[in-house]
Motif scaffolding. Structure first.
Motif, PDB file in Angstrom:
ATOM      1  N   SER A 185       0.848  -1.132  -0.108  1.00 43.03           N
ATOM      2  CA  SER A 185       0.064  -0.093  -0.067  1.00 43.03           C
ATOM      3  C   SER A 185       0.792   1.159   0.136  1.00 43.03           C
ATOM      4  CB  SER A 185      -0.883   0.041   1.205  1.00 43.03           C
ATOM      5  OG  SER A 185      -0.020  -0.116   2.454  1.00 43.03           O
ATOM      6  N   VAL A 186       2.229   1.131   0.441  1.00 49.41           N
ATOM      7  CA  VAL A 186       2.955   2.148   0.383  1.00 49.41           C
ATOM      8  C   VAL A 186       3.412   2.876  -1.093  1.00 49.41           C
ATOM      9  CG1 VAL A 186       5.111   1.012   0.417  1.00 49.41           C
ATOM     10  CG2 VAL A 186       5.062   3.351   1.305  1.00 49.41           C
ATOM     11  N   VAL A 187       3.423   1.486  -1.696  1.00 51.22           N
ATOM     12  CA  VAL A 187       3.744   2.130  -3.379  1.00 51.22           C
ATOM     13  C   VAL A 187       2.320   2.542  -3.640  1.00 51.22           C
ATOM     14  CG1 VAL A 187       3.928   1.059  -5.504  1.00 51.22           C
ATOM     15  CG2 VAL A 187       5.251   0.013  -3.407  1.00 51.22           C
ATOM     16  N   LEU A 188       1.213   2.208  -3.599  1.00 49.49           N
ATOM     17  CA  LEU A 188      -0.147   2.761  -4.111  1.00 49.49           C
ATOM     18  C   LEU A 188      -0.132   4.304  -3.527  1.00 49.49           C
ATOM     19  CD1 LEU A 188      -2.879   0.211  -3.562  1.00 49.49           C
ATOM     20  CD2 LEU A 188      -1.990   1.241  -5.814  1.00 49.49           C
ATOM     21  N   GLY A 189       0.169   4.408  -2.141  1.00 47.84           N
ATOM     22  CA  GLY A 189       0.062   5.768  -1.461  1.00 47.84           C
ATOM     23  C   GLY A 189       1.250   6.667  -2.360  1.00 47.84           C
ATOM     24  N   PHE A 190       2.269   6.364  -2.445  1.00 51.08           N
ATOM     25  CA  PHE A 190       3.373   7.196  -3.087  1.00 51.08           C
ATOM     26  C   PHE A 190       2.920   7.587  -4.770  1.00 51.08           C
ATOM     27  CE2 PHE A 190       7.291   7.098  -5.925  1.00 51.08           C
ATOM     28  CZ  PHE A 190       7.945   7.943  -5.116  1.00 51.08           C
TER      29      PHE A 190
END
Lengths: 868, 314
Positions: free
Chosen positions: A536-541
């Motif tokens: 999800s950190v990639v999505l958030g990024f």
């Protein structure tokens, strides 16, 4: 003799190995199961364990009472050092007396300044800074300092060396205390004063107050003629002499003559207080009258407001007055023992020229006696109140909660002055002939159910509100710990992401389970499931650093794309229907390509139509329009009512003439039927837009405006971006579970439905989906749970502004993002720290309730579908 | 429905009428003589040579008016051929039973009649069927409308997880009928027709899943007849039921006889003997023998038929 036969020996009981294995596996499985339950419970227990002290309340204990010499005049201030060995009192003439807290022995008795008795004394709230005004118009600023030194045992006389631990004795200029680890600690009280400064008043100073700001010191004084002087201290450096001299600049306001003119009488005010920035001077009479002087311009103070501190009441008197820590609030004690907390607010409809109105934010009930002494703590919003009957009450101003209530100690008389120890671990009260002190534990005064979940009237806010603002640079800041904006943010994030994710995921699941060729499904399902493994950190990024800046530049295009892409997609599929069967079967594989092309065309069209729509409907600039600047509401309504109008148009165009239409289209060739369908689709679309336009114009004419509710000021990181990114995160999980649920509907039900002559869509919508409802519901619920707890995406893409605003273009802060953001910097075991754990507990309870409700509903659905 | 099915059908508009391709000539008046057993072609030969088999059709069938005509129908599951050039005429208003050992293709044939095999991906067909003279596998056939003309009852009772009432009126619901009076009267008529009305009437709004297996199957029959179909296709309707429920269903089939043309697959030869008027015996994808039930069970022409009904194999 019988003949012998060879056969395996028959064993009457299970073999040992089997029994042992059975026993061992029984225990391992039991332990594993219980361990899982226990570890989940432990999480809850830990949360509760950390949170519980918040609600425990404060406590006073260990009262000691000592005789002190009778005070010479009115005591205006008492205090003690941080080790609670020396107490001091200061009277109205600026006369200091320090005494041993252990037995009341006087240590030092001295005027604060060598200039002699002062005519006015002032103290800063929660600190030992003071200011003295003198009859000759000069002022002296200074502070009380406690110095600590540790002495060697061999330097001490015999009687001190054998001092019991914890006890203290006067020694030299201060007090020697044997600490609990055997050290000899000497505490000494020192008075540090600056050089006297002439304020240029030209008469005796009757009232005085001073404050230190980042740009220097400010002071306000009133002489016996009722003239108010506002002064800024400027330090000038003389390079030749290498000397610093302090000069004062500022103006004056003749309050007496203004008052004389207005009310016809005049008396000297009883209190004068300066705000922390020195921009406001308050003059207070014991009758309850307050004058607020606007001193933003030091040269020209003006009268800004006059009011009664007892609105609607007659005969009340101010019996004690002090500024609260931070000097933004005035604490007003009255003869009924109540504490009124007044501060400046800026309501939109303020009648005063500077737009500011004084409001009483809190009225805290006290004991049944006049309030005689107020002391603010130097580190929080805790104040100690002394009463005429000798009782003492410790309250928290923001939450209005009572931390401790101390009944009068016998015949002590009225409490002349009270003080909270610098570390808030003690309380000192001075009575006419004695001093009493208590050990104090204030607990977590900021914490209360009301503070977390109710509306609280914070300092300088216009009305009670839900606010989360946990920390700031200084202790003077009022922590605002309402969890409601965070819960709101969590709900908002969840709703917007579900709005985006659930329809897509469910439609995809219905499509792959009911309509898609199994060969394709075998490839597409794992691909979609792979999306779930995207961190999800990639999505958030991506959401925060790619989508947000892009969307910010293309808001109008994005808004029209919401409608244009489905339009082109549907138009494309209608056109495909028009192909002759020979062509469509030959080009079957190209159908997907064709539809992708249609969608691409939709994106292109959005790029063209977007700016056009912006010019026509949104006064040329959508973001200014959203901000409420320019343009009327029609465009916004058009966008908002369009989905409903599409449904309405569909109902009008498609439903009533279904039979006729089918006969009609059935008459001619397939091409003609498809052409008719396209015409109908275009007509329906046109009708929908026209209808939406009409409704929008009507709503606008009726005076409604969508701005300020779900539409509003555009912020780069907003709910739309989060809805998109988090929708993307929850789609795979909802899709997978829903598809499993749909696929597990027994094939014989589909066969039964199709055998009745139902179309695949009728079969899906009337039989398969209702049967799989429990699974679909739990899929949505699990997606919901994921959205509620999701952290990284919201942390990176939501802007983290803890505001309560449904505006889709504004940010928010969720419980989970708040914990992630603030826990690393929260001091362990502080109120803030425990409050973050409370936020975690709330999140835990929210998901628990959600899942329980989901499970109950799911079971209900399932009971219907059992026995298939 | 997969498009490939259309492509697989050879365009053959001017086919010869049914029966002429059979060994039996069409005749009127008196019935032709039965051929001697040794004159008949051998099924074993057909199997060995992997060719189709010319069905032995009893002359009584010629007098019947056919509602469903199956014409040289073949079907492949992938590479495996499941039906070999089957031709038969299903007489109107009569009960026709399909019997044969497991895997002989009788269910496949039944499901081909209302094109339920369309749902299976790898199926390829050849030949055609006709319902009341209209092609079933023709190019412009509306499969949905076609299925509405045929009610289907499956091996295992498969009521929908809805109320009894909604189950029965489902064929009307998908037609878009909303009139409460019509729905109510159709539900009553169908449930009475399926001999379920007495039991179901007090609990029409309750879930159909609360019924017993036999009741569920009668409900499925009620649902099948609610759409007023011309043909009822029954795929071993009693195989999942106990003997009492089975006899009730058989009584029901007895009553439906005449109103509907019933094509029924059964594993149970006694059942075929009890309820059907005509019986077709299938063996390894070939339709071996087709004739009046009593003749098939008492004087079968083919030795394979005799072997089967006497229990020598199957």
């Amino acid at each position: 003799m019988s003949e012998t036969r060879v056969q395996p020996r028959r064993v009457k009981s299970s073999r040992r190995g089997v029994r042992v294995a059975d026993r061992v596996s029984h225990w391992v499985i039991t332990l594993g199961g219980i361990g899982t339950i226990v570890s989940v419970l432990m999480v809850c227990v830990v949360l509760v364990w950390v949170v519980l002290p918040l609600f425990a309340g404060g406590e006073v204990s260990g009262r000691t009472e000592v005789q002190v010499a009778a005070t010479s005049g009115d005591v205006v201030r008492v205090g003690e050092d941080e080790y609670r060995t020396i107490g001091f009192s200061i009277d109205r003439q600026g006369h200091l007396r320090s005494f041993l807290l252990d037995d009341g022995t006087t240590i030092v008795e001295t005027p604060l300044s060598s200039l002699g008795p002062a005519s006015a004394v002032s103290f800063s709230p929660g600190s030992n800074e003071f200011g003295l005004g003198f009859a000759d118009g000069r002022v002296v600023l200074g502070r009380l300092e406690f110095t600590t030194s540790y002495l060697d045992a061999k330097d001490l006389p015999e009687d001190l060396r054998t001092l019991p631990e914890g006890k203290s004795r006067p020694h030299g200029q201060g007090v020697l205390q044997r600490t609990s680890i055997g050290q000899y600690r000497q505490q000494a009280l020192q008075v540090v004063t600056d050089d006297p400064v002439d304020l240029g008043v030209g008469g005796p100073i009757r009232l005085f107050d001073q404050t230190t700001t980042s740009s220097g010191r400010l002071a306000a004084a009133m002489d016996d003629q009722g003239r108010l002087f506002v002064r800024r201290f400027q330090v000038e450096y003389d390079m030749l002499e290498d000397e610093e001299t302090t000069v004062v600049v500022g103006g004056a306001l003749d309050v007496a003559s203004v008052e004389q003119e207005k009310t016809g009488n005049w008396s000297l005010p009883d209190h004068l207080a300066l705000s922390s920035l020195g921009d406001t001077v308050y003059l207070i009479w014991n009758s309850g009258r307050l004058l607020r002087v606007d001193a933003r311009d030091v040269e020209k103070p003006v009268l800004a407001e006059s009011l009664s501190l007892f609105p609607g009441e007659k005969g009340r008197r101010v019996t004690a007055l002090a500024p609260l820590l931070g000097r933004s609030s005035l604490l007003v004690g009255d003869d009924l023992g109540r504490l009124g907390v007044w501060f400046r607010t800026k309501p939109p409809d303020a009648p005063n020229p500077d737009g500011i109105v004084m409001r009483r934010g809190h009225l805290i009930a006290g004991r049944d006696a006049a309030l005689t002494a107020i002391a603010s703590s130097g580190r929080s919003r805790v104040v100690a109140l002394g009463f005429d009957d000798g009782g003492i009450r410790i309250v928290h101003v923001t939450g209005e909660g009572v931390i401790a209530d101390i009944p009068p100690p016998g015949d002590a008389g009225p409490a002349l002055a009270v003080a909270l120890a610098p570390k808030e671990d003690g309380l000192l009260a001075l009575y006419p002939r004695k001093a009493a002190s208590w050990a104090l534990d204030v607990g977590y005064p900021e914490a209360s159910f009301k503070a977390y979940f109710g509306k609280v009237w914070y300092e300088e806010h216009v009305k009670p509100e839900y606010v989360w603002q946990s920390s700031s640079g200084t202790d003077e800041f009022e922590p605002k710990l309402s969890l409601v904006p965070l819960i709101f943010g969590t709900v908002k994030a969840t709703i917007y992401s579900l709005l985006f994710g659930v329809p897509l995921a469910l439609l995809a699941a219905v499509f792959t389970s009911e309509f898609m060729h199994p060969k394709w499904k075998r490839r597409i399902k794992p691909t979609l499931e792979l999306m779930a493994s995207l961190p999800s950190v990639v999505l958030g990024f991506i959401a925060g650093l790619v989508i947000s800046p892009f969307l910010e530049k293309h808001v109008p295009q994005a808004l029209v794309a919401v409608y244009l892409i489905p339009f082109f997609f549907l138009l494309g599929s209608q056109l495909w229907q028009g192909l002759s069967p020979r062509w469509s079967s030959r080009l079957g594989v190209l159908r997907g390509v064709f539809l992708v092309f249609a969608v691409a065309l939709g994106v292109q069209a959005a790029g063209v139509v977007g700016p056009f729509a912006e010019r026509v409907f949104f006064a040329g600039d959508l973001r200014l329009w959203l901000d409420g600047q320019g343009g009327d509401a029609t465009g916004g309504w058009l966008l908002m009512v369009l989905p409903a109008c599409v449904l309405a148009a569909w109902a009008v165009v498609a439903l009533p003439f279904r039979r006729t239409w089918e006969r009609w289209t059935g008459l001619g060739s397939r091409g003609r039927a498809a052409a008719l369908e396209v015409v109908r689709f275009l007509a329906g679309s046109g009708l929908a837009v026209g209808l939406a336009w009409g409704v929008a114009v009507l709503l606008t004419a009726a005076g409604f405006d969508p701005r300020g509710s779900v539409l509003g000021t555009y912020v780069q990181r907003n709910a739309l971006v989060v809805g998109f990114a988090m929708g993307f995160a929850i789609i795979p999980i909802i899709y997978t579970l829903a598809d499993d649920a749909l696929s597990s509907v027994p094939q014989h039900l589909r066969a039964a439905s199709l055998g009745c002559g139902a179309t695949p869509w009728q079969t899906a919508s009337r039989v398969v989906i209702p049967t799989a409802m429990s699974g679909i519901f739990s899929a949505v619920m699990i997606g919901l749970g994921r959205a509620v707890g999701e952290t990284m995406i919201v942390l990176m893409a939501a802007g983290n502004t803890p505001i309560m605003d449904w505006n889709v273009f504004n940010g928010f802060r969720t419980l989970s993002a708040n914990i992630a953001e603030e826990l690393p910097e929260a001091v362990k075991d502080s109120t803030h720290y425990r409050t973050l754990f409370l936020a975690a507990l709330v999140l835990f309870v929210m998901t628990l309730v959600l899942n329980t409700v989901a499970e109950v509903v799911r079971q209900r659905f399932r009971r219907r579908a059992t026995r298939l | 429905m997969p498009e490939t099915l259309h492509a697989a059908i050879p365009e053959n508009e001017d086919r010869e009428p049914f029966m002429t391709e059979n060994t039996m000539p069409r005749a009127s008046g008196d019935l032709p003589e039965l051929p001697a057993r040794e004159d008949l072609p051998s099924v074993a030969d057909a199997l060995r040579e992997e060719t189709s088999f010319a069905t032995v059709v009893h002359p009584e069938l010629i007098q019947e008016e056919a509602l469903v005509e199956i014409e040289r129908f073949s079907l492949w599951y992938g590479a495996k051929r499941a039906l070999w050039d089957i031709s038969m005429a299903i007489p109107k208003g009569k009960v026709t039973a399909l019997i044969g050992p497991s895997g002989c293709g009788k269910s496949t044939l039944l499901r081909s009649v209302n094109r339920m095999n369309d749902l299976i991906d790898t199926v390829r067909i050849d030949g055609d069927m006709r319902l009341d003279g209209e092609s079933i596998y023709g190019r412009n056939v509306d499969v949905i409308e076609l299925r509405k003309r045929m009610g289907m009852v499956f091996q295992k009772p498969n009521p929908f997880p809805m109320s009894i009432f909604e189950n029965v009126v489902y064929p009307l619901r998908i037609e878009g009928v909303k009139d409460k009076k019509i729905l109510r009267s159709v539900a009553e008529r169908s449930l009475r027709g399926a001999a379920l009305w007495e039991e179901a009437e007090p609990r029409l709004r309750e879930s159909a899943l609360g019924l017993s297996g036999g009741q569920q199957q009668r409900l499925c029959i009620a649902r099948a007849v609610a759409g007023e179909p011309e043909v009822l296709l029954m795929d071993e309707p009693c195989s999942a039921l106990d003997p009492v429920a089975t006899s009730k269903i058989e009584d029901l089939i007895e009553e439906l006889k005449g109103d509907y043309t019933i094509l029924m697959v059964t594993h149970n030869m006694q059942q075929a003997a009890r309820v059907s008027e005509y019986t077709a015996f299938m063996y390894l994808g070939r339709l071996v023998e087709y004739g009046p039930t009593d003749r098939i069970f008492t004087q079968p022409l083919c030795s394979e038929t005799e072997d089967y009904i006497t229990g020598r194999f199957g």
